[in-house]
Write a protein that holds these residues in place. Structure first.
Motif, short mmCIF file in Angstrom:
data_model
loop_
_atom_site.label_atom_id
_atom_site.label_comp_id
_atom_site.label_asym_id
_atom_site.label_seq_id
_atom_site.Cartn_x
_atom_site.Cartn_y
_atom_site.Cartn_z
N HIS A 106 1.01 -1.82 0.40
CA HIS A 106 0.14 -0.51 -0.06
C HIS A 106 0.97 1.43 0.12
O HIS A 106 1.14 1.72 1.00
CB HIS A 106 -0.59 0.12 1.23
CG HIS A 106 -1.82 -1.29 1.69
ND1 HIS A 106 -3.05 -1.87 0.45
CD2 HIS A 106 -1.42 -2.34 2.41
CE1 HIS A 106 -3.49 -2.24 1.12
NE2 HIS A 106 -2.77 -3.09 1.35
N PRO A 107 1.49 1.77 -1.48
CA PRO A 107 2.88 2.29 -0.96
C PRO A 107 1.81 4.32 -1.28
O PRO A 107 2.54 5.36 -0.88
CB PRO A 107 3.19 2.25 -3.02
CG PRO A 107 1.78 2.04 -3.67
CD PRO A 107 1.58 1.12 -2.20
N ASP A 108 0.86 4.15 -0.61
CA ASP A 108 -0.01 5.53 -1.54
C ASP A 108 -0.56 6.12 0.80
O ASP A 108 -1.36 7.16 0.90
CB ASP A 108 -1.70 5.19 -1.89
CG ASP A 108 -2.21 3.70 -1.28
OD1 ASP A 108 -1.97 2.89 -0.55
OD2 ASP A 108 -3.75 4.32 -2.11
N VAL A 109 -0.47 5.07 1.48
CA VAL A 109 -0.34 5.46 2.78
C VAL A 109 0.56 7.36 3.28
O VAL A 109 1.53 6.31 2.79
CB VAL A 109 -0.44 4.29 3.91
CG1 VAL A 109 -1.92 3.35 3.79
CG2 VAL A 109 0.86 4.29 4.28
N THR A 110 0.17 7.67 3.92
CA THR A 110 0.49 8.97 3.81
C THR A 110 1.56 8.57 5.41
O THR A 110 2.30 8.96 6.03
CB THR A 110 0.35 10.27 4.07
OG1 THR A 110 -1.01 9.96 4.94
CG2 THR A 110 -0.34 10.36 2.93
N ALA A 111 0.67 7.74 6.50
CA ALA A 111 0.74 7.65 7.62
C ALA A 111 1.05 6.18 8.44
O ALA A 111 0.13 5.34 7.80
CB ALA A 111 0.68 8.53 8.72
N LEU A 112 1.59 5.81 9.20
CA LEU A 112 1.58 4.16 10.40
C LEU A 112 0.80 5.19 11.25
O LEU A 112 2.30 4.74 12.14
CB LEU A 112 2.90 3.73 9.55
CG LEU A 112 3.30 3.06 8.50
CD1 LEU A 112 4.63 2.11 8.15
CD2 LEU A 112 2.12 2.07 8.47
N TYR A 113 0.33 4.16 11.90
CA TYR A 113 0.64 4.07 13.75
C TYR A 113 0.91 2.32 13.87
O TYR A 113 0.42 2.33 13.44
CB TYR A 113 -1.34 3.73 13.40
CG TYR A 113 -1.20 3.69 15.87
CD1 TYR A 113 -1.74 4.48 16.47
CD2 TYR A 113 -2.35 2.55 15.39
CE1 TYR A 113 -1.81 4.37 17.54
CE2 TYR A 113 -3.03 2.09 16.43
CZ TYR A 113 -2.38 2.46 17.64
OH TYR A 113 -3.02 2.11 19.13
N ALA A 114 1.73 2.14 14.99
CA ALA A 114 1.71 1.38 15.52
C ALA A 114 1.18 1.29 16.94
O ALA A 114 1.75 1.85 18.23
CB ALA A 114 3.22 0.84 15.68
N THR A 115 1.06 -0.10 17.29
CA THR A 115 0.38 -0.24 18.97
C THR A 115 1.65 0.17 19.85
O THR A 115 1.06 -0.09 21.34
CB THR A 115 -0.76 -1.19 18.40
OG1 THR A 115 0.62 -1.96 18.74
CG2 THR A 115 -1.91 -1.52 18.08
#
Lengths: 362, 362
Positions: free
Chosen positions: A244-253
């Motif tokens: 998914h190269p279009d995500v602009t952010a990652l959330y990690a728990t």
């Protein structure tokens, strides 16, 4: 080392009187008290807490069960717990279970009630039935970082509202203008809870609920980390970003997988936060010291450790040994988590701003 | 939980006989032994190590003195020490001294000999006279990471050749072609040793000797870090790089200041390793997980922890309590440190290759 008997001899009283004076127990006249305190000072006597506890048939330590002290979260918690334990003269025994239930059970059998007056449990994959059995045999047990205040575990605990922590991370990304993001869940389901996202379920749910409620906002993908570590986050982030190269952010728990996600971004030629924002949960020391510094939702670790020790002491004091087993199941909730924005999050670039070269590198 | 008495009753022997069988002591006939072991298995009996130790007047724990468990080196050491201690049924009490001598003394007075059968000391700023007094009262003490095998401390210890570690770091930079470097010394002088570079003196000397012996090689500057931390290394590196912009590499006597030096370089617009190489000592987990990964000299932390626990046990077993105070002062030396080249070191650019812009940013 000066003994209690020497103090008693010097003050011309019985050892029991010295003990009463030092512990503010029993009736002791003012003059006698004065004489005892003078002798204590003169001889440099220090109460020998460990010996005292042993002599009284009490256990002088608390046991702290951790999966591994080498996981960077636990040392910070341990430091705070030890400080709190020391205020009542207790020492802290560190028990590394390596997430092994048998090891955890062996600790409980060998230590609870004899060497340790109470047991503090962090996420060490212990079987709740073992913990309940320990409590029923008279040694109080406190779960230190319960993640779901709305779903009590049936054991005394200190809870942190991790669902709110997840929601705060979501709100932070929404406020920055992110609409397409990925989520890395830092743990798998475990035997005890059976929830699809394991003990990080609340963190995951809080994020998903808040983010999905916003207009035009979409969680493009959720990946579970193989392990709740930098490496686990690295691998999961690479897979997610490739798919998914279009995500602009990652959330990690959790912060460790968030740090791994930053490494993965760097290795894929993506600049954090220009090409990709990353946000975690916990605020371990590493979050402050990474480059870029990690935006994260700080949970009150030290407060939780202090509250857990206080609760444990209350359970120990509450009732004579025989009836400690059923003290009710109090739950204390810490103050709320707080979003700490740092350098790893920023508004998303528009698609045109993002360099083709960095996209190609994926 | 099954007790020793229940096993004895089932086997039709005295509790003492059960104990003898389980500990391979005394004379027990083969048939009796068989009967006892059968009863043990049948009843699921587990020896209660803590209770056994207490009943024998022995202490069931080792105390591990650390300055702070939150310093990333100690958790790794603690994990290994706890594993080693468990093999003899000992539990590990973690004592955070916060580098305070009074706190350290209070621990020793309260714990040694009653709760703890032996004391493991890492660099916790303890006063050697306090440690000697503890040993003389009959509780063995082992220094776990003595840095100068050629200069014994007068206490039993496990030593690591840190002078060699420094020399290996120097050789690594020399092999890459660096001739003008800076050194960051991660600690100041302390009360106990009085050496100008404190407990990191051997690491510093080993580096300086090897590097200075090479033709045309020069240590341009040595800066002492205010603290042996990422922050301390960051500040010292900034000062050094501003004063001496021509150095092509930095050596730090510990990994945390080395990581700080990498951060300082990044903030000054210098690329590691293209503009500046950085090398540390220890190989903590963070060294592997930083970006770029830190080249460092790995010291055998786990081995040192195991050796320290083994030595402590030998001292405990060597003599009856009364004479433990003078067991000689054995020193064990670990295997040699090893250079681990990673991504933070590379050959220096020639002056022409180095961009003017990066130099101006300093």
């Amino acid at each position: 080392m000066t003994t209690l008997n020497e103090v008693a001899a010097r003050a011309g009283v019985t050892p029991a009187t010295v003990s009463n004076v030092l512990r503010n127990r029993g009736r002791v006249g003012a003059a006698t008290r004065e004489r005892v305190l003078h002798a204590v000072k003169e001889l440099g006597y220090r109460p020998h807490l460990a010996a005292r506890a042993l002599a009284e048939g009490r256990a002088p330590t608390f046991a702290l069960m951790v999966s591994s002290i080498a996981n960077p979260f636990y040392p910070e918690f341990t430091l705070a717990a030890e400080r709190a334990a020391r205020t009542s003269g207790h020492f802290l025994i560190v028990c590394n279970t390596n997430d092994d239930q048998e090891t955890g059970r062996a600790y409980l059998e060998q230590i609870a009630g004899t060497l340790s007056e109470g047991v503090l449990v962090t996420n060490a994959e212990l079987v709740f039935d073992d913990l309940r059995a320990t409590a029923e045999r008279g040694t109080p047990v406190v779960l230190c970082m319960w993640e779901r205040p709305d779903d009590p575990p049936g054991l005394p605990c200190v809870a942190v509202d991790f669902r709110l922590a997840g929601a705060l991370a979501a709100q932070h990304l929404l406020d920055l203008g992110h609409t397409r993001v990925g989520a890395l869940v830092g743990s798998r389901s475990t035997h005890d809870d059976g929830a699809p996202f394991g003990i990080h379920g609340a963190r995951r749910d809080g994020f998903v609920e808040r983010f999905s409620a916003a207009d035009d906002a979409q969680i493009v993908a959720e990946f579970i980390c193989e392990s709740d570590t930098i490496r686990g986050g690295y691998d999961a982030a690479r897979r997610l970003l490739k798919a998914h190269p279009d995500v602009t952010a990652l959330y990690a728990t959790n912060d460790l997988p968030a740090l791994g996600a930053m490494h993965a971004a760097a290795d894929m030629g993506l600049s954090v936060p220009d090409d990709l924002s990353v946000v975690g949960i916990t605020d371990i020391q590493l979050a402050r010291e990474s480059r870029p510094a990690l935006s994260t939702v700080a949970v009150p670790t030290e407060e939780a450790a202090r509250m857990a020790v206080d609760l444990l002491r209350e359970l120990i004091d509450r009732a004579p040994r025989a009836s400690r087993g059923n003290p009710g199941t109090p739950m204390r909730v810490t103050s709320a988590p707080v979003m700490v924005p740092r350098a790893s999050t920023a508004p998303p670039r528009t698609r045109d701003q993002r360099t083709r070269s960095s996209l190609r590198k994926r």
